[in-house]
Enzyme design. Structure first.
Site, PDB file in Angstrom:
ATOM      1  CB  ALA A  99      -7.061  -6.874   4.270  1.00 53.68           C
TER       2      ALA A  99
ATOM      3  N   GLY B 111       1.664 -10.226   2.137  1.00 54.57           N
ATOM      4  CA  GLY B 111       0.465  -9.967   1.622  1.00 54.57           C
ATOM      5  C   GLY B 111      -0.780 -10.756   2.307  1.00 54.57           C
ATOM      6  CG  ASN B 112      -4.154  -9.158   3.245  1.00 54.38           C
ATOM      7  OD1 ASN B 112      -5.180  -9.340   2.746  1.00 54.38           O
ATOM      8  ND2 ASN B 112      -3.591  -8.274   3.577  1.00 54.38           N
ATOM      9  CE1 TYR B 113      -4.087 -17.072   1.364  1.00 49.13           C
ATOM     10  CE2 TYR B 113      -4.543 -16.757   3.783  1.00 49.13           C
ATOM     11  CZ  TYR B 113      -3.847 -17.311   2.859  1.00 49.13           C
ATOM     12  OH  TYR B 113      -3.135 -18.607   2.876  1.00 49.13           O
ATOM     13  CB  SER B 114      -8.089  -8.789   1.173  1.00 51.27           C
ATOM     14  OG  SER B 114      -9.149  -7.351   0.691  1.00 51.27           O
TER      15      SER B 114
END
Ligand code: CTP
Length: 400
Positions: free
Chosen positions: A276, A208-211
């Site tokens: 994102a 995943g990512n930090y969005s």
């Protein structure tokens, strides 16, 4: 824009309370009806007589009227108002508003208020910067309230810094702009994607990512406030959409987001792609939790996800407007320009991770907007709510 607008003006105990007199005069001059609700501490700084003379209405401060035993209905007041403005708003009042501590008439009125609420903080620079105050402000924003940021300058303490209540003319301008833009997207349908995507590795792990989704949710609220029917396709976030005209579709992976977005797109007038989206996902999802055991290093084979933006860009028909985002760490403009063209965007919003306060997780953003005519506009660091206003203004200018 303020003609016949009914405004509750909440005044709290700050030296900036004297500016409330100018504020009332400016609002009344524009044709607004102003009902002052003042806290007991507010009365130490400005007299009810001054305020009632300027507003041409008795000032409300207590729950009960001393003289005749009647009580003031905060519920009726909350229903009467087109807007509630708390100026100046002290750290104590912001904290009480954030936590629902209804120990005075102003806070009970705020809790009963159905209309949009604006607060113009005023305090010393260190009080404003304190994490407790910033936490209250962030909570209030997350409830959909509007914070009119204080200005930087000389403070009552003689210190210099951020904490001066915004000038009355600017506050009036803020309200005017709010009412002027309300309803301009009536009958328009807008699709917004927001948040990260999670790509499953096994039943307990993901890529995943930090969005945080904050920018996309702020855009959805701003579009809905202006009258649009919004479809918000969201990745996994811990946010809630407030406006009743936001239809939220929850998704987890890029593939789910792709399906929801491509299904919604043919029916909308515009789309803003703020999510994102993970570019890659694990090629296979393990059915069982991957065990550490004695495997040593492991390799995750990733396969490319579909590009939602490029697909919508290809589907775009005449009359539809498409906007996207680019989060870059280097050669920002060149990368944004190439994404704008590749994905057939009408404009692209650029964030640089090199700017402090911009990008993932923060409550602020510093954006630049590049459109397909080559026009580039840079905006200063703002709250994500205020950045959303700039982005939706740009969208509307191109939709026309
Ligand atoms: N986007 C999308 N679907 C994807 C990837 C990106 O819809 N699979 C959208 C984003 O919502 C954003 C824009 O495309 O509006 C640009 O996203 P970004 O991640 O910056 O661009 P990429 O094309 O993924 O390029 P790169 O990761 O190489 O920078």
């Amino acid at each position: 824009m303020l003609k016949d607008k009914k405004i509750i003006l909440g005044i709290t105990g700050s030296i900036a309370a004297y500016k409330a007199a100018y504020l009332i005069r400016a609002l009344v001059k524009k044709g607004a009806e102003v009902q002052v609700v003042i806290t007991p501490a507010g009365k130490e700084f400005i007299t009810p007589l001054t305020l009632s003379t300027l507003s041409r209405r008795p000032v409300i401060s207590e729950f009960f009227s001393n003289r005749d035993g009647s009580w003031h209905s905060h519920v009726d007041l909350g229903i009467w108002a087109d807007a509630m403005l708390i100026a100046p708003a002290t750290a104590a009042t912001l904290g009480k508003m954030a936590h629902g501590i209804a120990d005075n008439m102003l806070i009970t009125t705020y809790l009963s208020c159905k209309a949009p609420v604006f607060a113009a903080p005023a305090m010393d620079l260190d009080m404003f910067a304190h994490p407790a105050t910033q936490h209250s402000i962030n909570m209030l924003r997350s409830f959909g309230n509007h914070i009119i940021e204080p200005a930087v300058g000389e403070l009552a303490s003689r210190l210099e810094g951020k904490g001066r209540m915004e000038e009355p003319e600017r506050i009036v301008e803020y309200l005017e702009n709010f009412f002027a833009t309300q309803g301009v997207l009536q009958k328009k349908k807008i699709l917004i994607t927001a948040g990260p995507t999670y790509e499953r590795i096994d039943p307990v792990r993901f890529v995943g990512n930090y969005s945080s989704g904050k920018m996309g949710f702020a855009l959805a609220e701003e579009c809905a406030r202006r009258g649009a029917a919004v479809t918000l396709v969201s990745g996994p976030v811990s946010l809630s959409a407030k406006h009743p005209d936001i239809k939220r579709i929850d998704t987890e992976s890029a593939e789910e987001m792709y399906r929801a977005s491509t299904e919604a797109f043919p029916d909308v007038d515009a789309a803003i792609l703020c999510a994102a989206v993970a570019d890659y996902r694990p090629a296979t999802i393990c059915g069982e939790k991957i065990k550490r055991e004695d495997r040593g290093d492991i390799t995750l084979h990733l396969t490319a996800n579909r590009d939602i933006a490029a697909s919508l860009g290809a589907m775009k028909r005449k009359g539809q407007t498409l906007a996207g985002f680019a989060l870059e760490t280097n050669d920002e403009i060149t990368h944004a320009e190439s994404k704008l063209r590749k994905k057939n965007f009408d404009f692209i919003v650029l964030n640089s991770l090199r700017d402090t306060g911009a990008g993932f997780g923060t409550d602020t953003n510093r954006i630049s907007i590049l459109d397909n005519k080559g026009e580039l506009t840079d905006y200063p660091l703002k709250s994500k709510q205020e950045a959303a206003v700039d982005i939706v203004n740009k969208l509307i200018s191109l939709m026309k």
